[in-house]
Design a protein around this motif. Sequence first.
Motif, PDB file in Angstrom:
ATOM      1  N   ASP A  42       0.794  -1.229   0.000  1.00 49.57           N
ATOM      2  CA  ASP A  42       0.000   0.000   0.000  1.00 49.57           C
ATOM      3  C   ASP A  42       0.828   1.281   0.000  1.00 49.57           C
ATOM      4  O   ASP A  42       0.272   2.361  -0.058  1.00 49.57           O
ATOM      5  N   LEU A  43       2.122   1.163   0.109  1.00 51.22           N
ATOM      6  CA  LEU A  43       2.932   2.362   0.295  1.00 51.22           C
ATOM      7  C   LEU A  43       3.558   2.850  -0.998  1.00 51.22           C
ATOM      8  O   LEU A  43       3.960   2.063  -1.849  1.00 51.22           O
ATOM      9  N   SER A  44       3.647   4.168  -1.116  1.00 49.89           N
ATOM     10  CA  SER A  44       4.361   4.777  -2.230  1.00 49.89           C
ATOM     11  C   SER A  44       5.634   5.399  -1.683  1.00 49.89           C
ATOM     12  O   SER A  44       5.628   5.989  -0.604  1.00 49.89           O
ATOM     13  N   GLU A  45       6.693   5.279  -2.441  1.00 50.05           N
ATOM     14  CA  GLU A  45       7.951   5.826  -1.966  1.00 50.05           C
ATOM     15  C   GLU A  45       8.187   7.200  -2.561  1.00 50.05           C
ATOM     16  O   GLU A  45       7.940   7.434  -3.728  1.00 50.05           O
ATOM     17  N   ASP A  46       8.636   8.088  -1.688  1.00 45.59           N
ATOM     18  CA  ASP A  46       8.969   9.425  -2.143  1.00 45.59           C
ATOM     19  C   ASP A  46      10.189   9.883  -1.359  1.00 45.59           C
ATOM     20  O   ASP A  46      10.091  10.215  -0.187  1.00 45.59           O
ATOM     21  N   ASP A  47      11.333   9.826  -1.983  1.00 44.22           N
ATOM     22  CA  ASP A  47      12.560  10.274  -1.336  1.00 44.22           C
ATOM     23  C   ASP A  47      12.804   9.537  -0.014  1.00 44.22           C
ATOM     24  O   ASP A  47      13.053  10.150   1.024  1.00 44.22           O
ATOM     25  N   GLU A  48      12.728   8.235  -0.063  1.00 44.38           N
ATOM     26  CA  GLU A  48      12.982   7.358   1.087  1.00 44.38           C
ATOM     27  C   GLU A  48      11.943   7.480   2.196  1.00 44.38           C
ATOM     28  O   GLU A  48      12.157   6.987   3.295  1.00 44.38           O
ATOM     29  N   ILE A  49      10.867   8.138   1.906  1.00 45.34           N
ATOM     30  CA  ILE A  49       9.733   8.124   2.836  1.00 45.34           C
ATOM     31  C   ILE A  49       8.622   7.323   2.162  1.00 45.34           C
ATOM     32  O   ILE A  49       8.304   7.548   1.000  1.00 45.34           O
ATOM     33  N   PHE A  50       8.076   6.399   2.921  1.00 48.06           N
ATOM     34  CA  PHE A  50       6.993   5.582   2.385  1.00 48.06           C
ATOM     35  C   PHE A  50       5.678   6.089   2.951  1.00 48.06           C
ATOM     36  O   PHE A  50       5.520   6.191   4.157  1.00 48.06           O
ATOM     37  N   GLU A  69      -3.386   9.969   6.681  1.00 46.27           N
ATOM     38  CA  GLU A  69      -2.127   9.946   5.951  1.00 46.27           C
ATOM     39  C   GLU A  69      -1.046   9.428   6.886  1.00 46.27           C
ATOM     40  O   GLU A  69      -0.902   9.898   8.010  1.00 46.27           O
ATOM     41  N   LEU A  70      -0.310   8.432   6.417  1.00 48.33           N
ATOM     42  CA  LEU A  70       0.707   7.787   7.236  1.00 48.33           C
ATOM     43  C   LEU A  70       2.030   7.798   6.511  1.00 48.33           C
ATOM     44  O   LEU A  70       2.087   7.617   5.290  1.00 48.33           O
ATOM     45  N   LYS A  71       3.094   8.013   7.275  1.00 49.37           N
ATOM     46  CA  LYS A  71       4.437   7.988   6.684  1.00 49.37           C
ATOM     47  C   LYS A  71       5.326   7.047   7.469  1.00 49.37           C
ATOM     48  O   LYS A  71       5.287   7.016   8.699  1.00 49.37           O
ATOM     49  N   LEU A  78       6.669   3.775  11.711  1.00 50.51           N
ATOM     50  CA  LEU A  78       5.820   4.954  11.554  1.00 50.51           C
ATOM     51  C   LEU A  78       6.565   6.202  12.007  1.00 50.51           C
ATOM     52  O   LEU A  78       7.142   6.235  13.090  1.00 50.51           O
ATOM     53  N   ILE A  79       6.577   7.223  11.177  1.00 50.67           N
ATOM     54  CA  ILE A  79       7.224   8.465  11.592  1.00 50.67           C
ATOM     55  C   ILE A  79       6.244   9.626  11.680  1.00 50.67           C
ATOM     56  O   ILE A  79       6.498  10.600  12.355  1.00 50.67           O
ATOM     57  N   GLU A  80       5.132   9.519  10.990  1.00 50.84           N
ATOM     58  CA  GLU A  80       4.191  10.632  11.019  1.00 50.84           C
ATOM     59  C   GLU A  80       2.804  10.118  10.663  1.00 50.84           C
ATOM     60  O   GLU A  80       2.651   9.251   9.812  1.00 50.84           O
ATOM     61  N   ARG A  81       1.800  10.657  11.323  1.00 54.98           N
ATOM     62  CA  ARG A  81       0.437  10.297  10.946  1.00 54.98           C
ATOM     63  C   ARG A  81      -0.470  11.493  11.158  1.00 54.98           C
ATOM     64  O   ARG A  81      -0.309  12.271  12.097  1.00 54.98           O
TER      65      ARG A  81
END
Length: 89
Positions: A42-50, A69-71, A78-81
């Motif tokens: 389910d995750l998309s990668e953007d500059d090493e953040i999924f 939104e989850l990162k 998990l780093i951000e939600r």
Amino acid sequence: MNLLQKLFGSSSVRSEQRVYTFSVKCKRCGEVIQGRVDLNNDLSEDDEIFHTRKILIGENRCFQRMEVELKFTPARELIERQVTGGEFI
Ligand SMILES: [Zn+2]
């Protein structure tokens, strides 16, 4: 070397840990909705953040949409939600 293989390959980590689950409470009616994210698909990668985005709609008559939104790091920590329309519980 693939980081995931490193993490999961030889260890005893169970497959269900590749799924991140969360609960959000609707701001309008208080309904609690469970959500889940498949950390492999389910995750998309953007500059090493999924990251991933989920729209949750309750089963009550309230049609409030909750947008989650989850990162995650590449190691799937998990780093951000964020959630709009509700709150994490
Ligand atoms: Zn609601």
